[in-house]
Design a protein around this motif. Structure first.
Motif, PDB file in Angstrom:
ATOM      1  N   ARG A   1       0.798  -1.220   0.000  1.00  0.00           N
ATOM      2  CA  ARG A   1       0.000   0.000   0.000  1.00  0.00           C
ATOM      3  C   ARG A   1       0.836   1.278   0.000  1.00  0.00           C
ATOM      4  O   ARG A   1       0.275   2.375   0.066  1.00  0.00           O
ATOM      5  CB  ARG A   1      -0.913   0.018   1.230  1.00  0.00           C
ATOM      6  N   VAL A   2       2.147   1.162  -0.042  1.00  0.00           N
ATOM      7  CA  VAL A   2       3.020   2.340  -0.026  1.00  0.00           C
ATOM      8  C   VAL A   2       4.014   2.226  -1.176  1.00  0.00           C
ATOM      9  O   VAL A   2       4.710   1.204  -1.315  1.00  0.00           O
ATOM     10  CB  VAL A   2       3.778   2.470   1.311  1.00  0.00           C
ATOM     11  N   PHE A   3       4.093   3.299  -1.990  1.00  0.00           N
ATOM     12  CA  PHE A   3       4.992   3.307  -3.142  1.00  0.00           C
ATOM     13  C   PHE A   3       5.729   4.638  -3.199  1.00  0.00           C
ATOM     14  O   PHE A   3       5.128   5.698  -3.048  1.00  0.00           O
ATOM     15  CB  PHE A   3       4.208   3.092  -4.440  1.00  0.00           C
ATOM     16  N   ASP A   4       7.033   4.560  -3.433  1.00  0.00           N
ATOM     17  CA  ASP A   4       7.858   5.754  -3.585  1.00  0.00           C
ATOM     18  C   ASP A   4       7.837   6.195  -5.048  1.00  0.00           C
ATOM     19  O   ASP A   4       7.832   5.356  -5.959  1.00  0.00           O
ATOM     20  CB  ASP A   4       9.303   5.469  -3.188  1.00  0.00           C
ATOM     21  N   ALA A   5       7.854   7.502  -5.266  1.00  0.00           N
ATOM     22  CA  ALA A   5       7.880   8.024  -6.628  1.00  0.00           C
ATOM     23  C   ALA A   5       8.361   9.465  -6.594  1.00  0.00           C
ATOM     24  O   ALA A   5       8.357  10.113  -5.537  1.00  0.00           O
ATOM     25  CB  ALA A   5       6.486   7.945  -7.267  1.00  0.00           C
ATOM     26  N   ALA A   6       8.783   9.977  -7.755  1.00  0.00           N
ATOM     27  CA  ALA A   6       9.309  11.335  -7.842  1.00  0.00           C
ATOM     28  C   ALA A   6       8.602  12.098  -8.954  1.00  0.00           C
ATOM     29  O   ALA A   6       8.483  11.603 -10.078  1.00  0.00           O
ATOM     30  CB  ALA A   6      10.820  11.309  -8.110  1.00  0.00           C
TER      31      ALA A   6
END
Length: 314
Positions: free
Chosen positions: A244-249
């Protein structure tokens, strides 16, 4: 410039096999993104970037890193940045490599931090300038201080799926380090595909192995890079496993200045577009995010790598 409202897209449809309807996007452009860019932004521009991201609805924005300026000059001014965004409702964690960095972060008002470890020895030496053993000891020291101070801590593991010097990374090494970090008191772990070589099958296998080791899926985050164009597919595989948690830029900025061949992070724009199309809420306004991505790309003097941002600005 087109907007998502004008286009009437994306079409929302719940995906089979995906049991979540809300995810948390951990926005890393101001830290992991900017640290890999050749152009260094001044403090005022960094603060504006973070404020723009917060206004777009980003709930977690990693705002800086308390590392040596001679190794990562793009992170200079992180103390001032942190202090100037303290008014935001969003969480504003910062990265700290050791107790010295922790002390500096705390002096600047940090109450939300992240520590960073490499699964492989080669990348630990290249990126952190120290052995895995030394960095693990440093992380434990930081964790002890953070627990005493009531500071929130996230743990990053890099080179989870492959290493440019060592090649294949053993799942047993990943699991060992993940178990150790959990035993130190780190509740959330972000698993990084630092050079972007992972495939959906590998992501699925890793998440299942972590859960089998007793690590709750709610504690697992994925940090994907798009070197081989697999980042969105890898996120989908994670969704199917309950992550349920995703890193992105934003704008897909970044990469890794210490990893050969590593290109940009998964673009937040692309991630949000896909998630909205699946009926999964992020709290982020895609049009406002796109405006920020265009602005950031211009500030860096480079085109965006986000396919969604590119499409919406035609």
């Amino acid at each position: 410039m087109s907007t998502t409202r004008e286009l009437g897209l994306p079409m929302t449809q719940t995906a089979p096999g995906v049991a979540v309807d809300t995810v948390q996007v951990w926005e890393v452009a101001p830290r992991d993104g900017l640290q890999a860019e050749s152009t260094s932004l001044d403090v005022d521009t960094k603060v504006e970037l973070i404020e723009r991201l917060a206004a777009a609805g980003a709930g977690v924005i990693e705002v800086g890193s308390f590392v040596r300026a001679d190794r990562v000059p793009q992170m200079a001014g992180s103390a001032e940045v942190l202090q100037r965004v303290a008014h935001l409702e969003a969480r504003t964690p910062v990265l700290v490599p050791n107790v010295r960095g922790y002390d500096l972060a705390r002096e600047a008002g940090a109450d939300d931090i992240a520590v960073f470890l490499s699964v492989t020895e080669s990348f630990s030496q290249q990126n952190l300038g120290a052995s895995r053993e030394r960095m693990e000891l440093a992380a434990r020291d930081v964790l002890a201080r953070a627990r005493a101070d009531g500071v929130r801590v996230r743990g990053y593991l890099s080179m989870v799926f492959g290493d440019p010097w060592e090649g294949h990374v053993s799942a047993s090494d990943v699991l060992r380090l993940a178990r150790d970090m959990r035993s130190w008191g780190i509740e959330e772990l972000s698993f990084g595909d630092t050079i972007g070589v992972a495939t959906p099958g590998q992501v699925r296998t890793l998440v299942r192995a972590l859960v089998a080791e007793g690590i709750p899926v709610e504690s697992i985050a994925l940090h994907m890079h798009d070197t081989y164009g697999m980042a969105a597919a890898n996120v989908y595989a994670g969704l199917e496993e309950g992550v349920r948690v995703f890193d992105a830029a934003a704008a897909g900025v970044g990469g890794c200045p210490f990893a050969k061949s590593a290109t940009g992070n998964l673009a937040t724009d692309d991630l949000v577009w896909m998630l909205e199309g699946l009926g999964i809420r992020t709290g982020i306004d895609l049009d406002a995010l796109n405006d920020t991505s265009v602005w950031l790309s211009r500030a860096l003097g480079k085109p965006t790598t986000s396919r969604v941002a590119t499409a919406l600005t035609r």
